[in-house]
Design an enzyme around this catalytic site. Structure first.
Site, PDB file in Angstrom:
ATOM      1  N   GLU A 105       0.782  -1.406   0.014  1.00 23.40           N
ATOM      2  CA  GLU A 105       0.142   0.223  -0.163  1.00 23.40           C
ATOM      3  C   GLU A 105       1.145   1.265   0.424  1.00 23.40           C
ATOM      4  OE1 GLU A 105      -2.725   0.035   3.775  1.00 23.40           O
ATOM      5  OE2 GLU A 105      -0.756  -0.118   5.014  1.00 23.40           O
ATOM      6  N   LYS A 107       2.622   4.605   1.207  1.00 14.30           N
ATOM      7  CA  LYS A 107       3.293   5.212   2.379  1.00 14.30           C
ATOM      8  C   LYS A 107       3.007   6.339   2.531  1.00 14.30           C
ATOM      9  CE  LYS A 107       7.365   5.564   5.221  1.00 14.30           C
ATOM     10  NZ  LYS A 107       7.062   6.743   5.550  1.00 14.30           N
ATOM     11  N   GLU A 162      -1.674   7.292   9.550  1.00 14.33           N
ATOM     12  CA  GLU A 162      -1.439   8.481   9.159  1.00 14.33           C
ATOM     13  C   GLU A 162      -2.087   9.480   9.009  1.00 14.33           C
ATOM     14  OE1 GLU A 162       2.774   9.321   8.605  1.00 14.33           O
ATOM     15  OE2 GLU A 162       2.028   7.394   9.488  1.00 14.33           O
ATOM     16  N   LYS A 301      11.228   3.447  -0.011  1.00 20.70           N
ATOM     17  CA  LYS A 301      10.646   4.815  -0.760  1.00 20.70           C
ATOM     18  C   LYS A 301      11.288   5.071  -2.016  1.00 20.70           C
ATOM     19  CE  LYS A 301      11.136   7.071   2.494  1.00 20.70           C
ATOM     20  NZ  LYS A 301      12.185   7.952   3.472  1.00 20.70           N
ATOM     21  N   CYS A 395      14.413  49.096 -12.636  1.00 23.62           N
ATOM     22  CA  CYS A 395      14.216  48.279 -12.770  1.00 23.62           C
ATOM     23  C   CYS A 395      15.166  47.337 -14.259  1.00 23.62           C
ATOM     24  CB  CYS A 395      13.277  48.386 -14.624  1.00 23.62           C
ATOM     25  SG  CYS A 395      12.465  47.337 -15.520  1.00 23.62           S
ATOM     26  N   CYS A 416       9.433  48.910 -21.743  1.00 21.25           N
ATOM     27  CA  CYS A 416      10.401  47.910 -20.958  1.00 21.25           C
ATOM     28  C   CYS A 416      10.571  46.743 -22.356  1.00 21.25           C
ATOM     29  CB  CYS A 416       9.897  47.656 -19.387  1.00 21.25           C
ATOM     30  SG  CYS A 416      11.083  46.488 -19.324  1.00 21.25           S
TER      31      CYS A 416
END
Length: 651
Positions: A105, A107, A162, A301, A395, A416
């Site tokens: 399942e 984690k 959890e 992991k 700027c 600009c």
């Protein structure tokens, strides 16, 4: 590694562990901590007689010190052994003397919780703590809506799982904390842990926490398999994730691991791996435990989404509206298969809030297509060579004086170069006119060579304009010119969006197109402000923009072939003037369903409330579906939605 170096690493690991468990203020990223622990394990495997009793490998967590009362778990809450690749997984399975019948399942990356029930009633909720003693957070636990207060089972039982914060809720929590001047949670796990340890239970309640069970402690259940235990637990009223499997072989475990890894970004909550355990409970009992881990389970992991790197400098970017955005230049670091060299710092208020300096060690997080961002600064690692990030007054592109609006700095020079180029890039982007092949680099090249000077000039480009440009050959030139020609035909709402009017996004543009058609830019302030969902700020922005750009919009009308969405609006009595929320994964993109819903006179909202009429849900729907069900909002799947469009009143 020498013995002295080993002892120094033990000391550092203890410091990091204490900061993580006691203070909810990590001093290192997960990857750094995992790497340090692995180095300790490697030394300890070679020199078993020199293992320090203080090593974190010999303990679950530091002794708890907090304002909460302590609770002793009836059965110990163990940590899991981590494995990081196929070789380590197979080595674990070999040690477990098991190569078949595994329970797997996700984690979830949250905070572990132990719930105790007696006579069917929830009597306590406690944190993992040091594995034997946790913190009594019962009052806060009772504010988590999906934890049953009463279950149809009378014997005493500890149910473990959890607590997580969904990604969308986590972003909202941090936005609110930023507005309140509070430090941001580094990640959803820290957010979940911090939310559980509130002295004010109302704060826990508003965080919309979710609990997913993963096991049991003390119990008198008679099942022979862990999968049967979990099926029973979930039958008591607990949530079940849709990625739970029993598989026969390690090859199947690996296959499911890669399948889950691909779904990582789609999941509504953060995951940091996949749990793999022996399913046979008798076999688990025979295997037993090490001083720290059960031998019958492991955490496989995922690659880290968060890493530590160094802030090398800050670049200032000028957006199409003139807003100056500071961008962090980072020591390159790989995150989820992508080399990250920069991260957004949002604005100068964020720099102040983070307290970040050039030369700092920082934690960077990246998830899916989200722009990488700095979540934490490790100020404890400073050596005095860091330098402050100064707020500019000019700027960086055109050197005109900046307007200081507090959090934001603005360049007000309409000529600009950076503003012009970014306006063009936005206009041709995917969500606007979507001109294939006209990306950021090509726009900058064409502007630099004087081939385009504003947005309109794109549509007057000729074959000869590309002849002397590097990388352009006949096929590429023709493809780009065809894409520009095809882009001339687009919906009115896409065109309005592409103009980049401040405070006017896709939803507002669609509303303008449907309400006023081609005359959207000729309306009064009152007409704008009276539109549903429009406020004074939006109306004022529209009025100012249309006044200045009146003739320019007319010129665009002469160039483009826009589709009038006002005429296309086909009302459907089932959904006209209704409010929809879309959640989960559907057969087509969310934008497809959004446009379809709006074309029938309904609107799409991003959040569920009592005013929501329908929630259209697909697979892996998250908290929005749960909230809708709790509010009694009608929830429909795709088949039911299609029936609605067909005029089926039975739905």
């Amino acid at each position: 590694m020498t013995y002295q170096e080993y002892l120094e690493k033990v000391k550092l690991a203890k410091e990091w562990m204490r900061a993580y468990y006691e203070d909810d203020e990590p001093l290192a990223s997960d990857e750094e901590y995992d790497k340090l622990i692995r180095e300790l394990k490697e030394f300890e495997a070679l020199y078993k007689d020199k293992i320090s009793k203080d090593s974190p490998t010999q303990n679950i967590a530091p002794t708890i010190q907090s304002e909460f009362h302590k609770i002793t778990h009836s059965a110990k809450m163990w940590s899991m052994e981590d494995v990081f690749d196929e070789a380590e997984l197979r080595a674990w399975a070999k040690r477990a003397k098991c190569e078949f019948d595994f329970f797997i399942e996700p984690k979830f990356d949250g905070a572990s919780l132990n719930l105790t029930y007696e006579n069917g009633k929830l009597i306590s909720g406690a944190t993992r703590g040091d594995g034997e003693i946790g913190e009594d957070i019962t009052l806060n636990v009772k504010e988590i809506s999906n934890i049953p207060k009463i279950i149809p089972y009378k014997d005493k039982i500890e149910i473990r799982g959890e607590v997580v914060i969904l990604k969308e809720d986590f972003e909202k929590i941090n936005e609110k904390r930023a507005k309140d001047g509070l430090s941001l949670f580094a990640n959803p796990r820290n957010g979940a842990s911090g939310s559980l340890r509130q002295l004010d239970t109302s704060i826990t309640k508003e965080r919309n926490l979710k609990f997913y069970p993963w096991g049991v402690g003390e119990n008198s259940l008679k099942f022979s398999k862990h999968s049967e235990v979990m099926e029973f637990i979930r039958s008591l009223g607990f949530l079940k994730d849709d990625f739970v499997y029993c598989v026969k072989t390690l090859d199947e475990v690996l296959e499911k691991y890669h399948e889950l890894l691909e779904k990582r970004d789609q999941k509504p909550m953060m995951m940091d791996g996949m749990v793999v355990r022996v399913d046979d409970l008798k076999k688990c009992q025979e295997l037993g435990y090490t001083v720290k881990f059960p031998k019958f389970m492991a955490a496989f992991k995922f690659p880290a989404l968060e890493k530590t790197t160094t802030l090398l400098g800050v670049n200032l970017q000028v957006g199409r509206s003139g807003v100056i955005t500071p961008v962090a230049i980072l020591e390159p670091v790989e995150l989820d298969g992508v080399v990250v060299k920069s991260a957004t710092l949002h604005n100068f208020d964020e720099i102040t809030r983070l307290g970040v300096m050039i030369g700092d060690s920082v934690s960077v997080i990246r998830s899916g297509d989200v722009i990488p961002k700095i979540t934490k600064v490790f100020t404890q690692r400073r050596d005095g060579l860091e330098s402050k990030i100064t707020k500019p007054s000019l700027c960086p592109e055109c050197l005109s004086e900046l307007l200081d609006e507090g959090a934001f700095l603005k360049c007000q020079n309409l000529d600009c170069k950076a503003r012009l180029v970014n306006s063009i890039i936005y206009f041709v982007s995917k969500k606007c006119l979507n001109i294939d092949g006209l990306g950021e680099n090509i726009v900058e090249l064409l502007f630099k060579e004087g081939k385009i000077t504003n947005i309109e000039s794109i549509f007057f480009l000729k074959y000869d304009d590309f002849l002397n440009l590097e990388g352009f050959k006949e096929k590429k030139i023709n493809n780009l010119l065809n894409a520009i020609e095809n882009a001339k035909k687009c919906s009115l709402s896409r065109f309005i969006t592409a103009l980049g009017i401040e405070h006017i996004g896709e939803v507002a543009a669609k509303k303008l197109a449907q309400s006023f058609g081609f005359d959207w830019f000729l309306q009064s302030y009152e007409a704008y402000v009276n539109l549903e969902g429009f406020g004074e700020q939006m109306a004022k922005s529209l009025q100012e923009f249309t006044k200045i750009n009146h003739q320019r919009i007319k010129h665009f009308y002469e160039i483009l072939h826009l589709e009038d969405e006002k005429k296309e609006l086909a009302l459907n009595e089932n959904i006209s003037n209704k409010t929809f929320v879309i959640t989960g994964t559907l057969s087509k993109s969310r934008d497809h369903f959004k446009e379809l819903i709006e074309s029938f006179g309904a609107k799409v909202s991003s959040s569920v409330s009592k005013k929501t009429d329908f929630v259209l849900y697909g697979s892996e729907a998250g908290s929005k579906l749960e909230k809708a069900q709790s509010l009694g909002v009608k929830c429909i799947n795709e088949d039911e939605f299609n029936a609605l469009l067909g005029g089926d009143d039975e739905v």
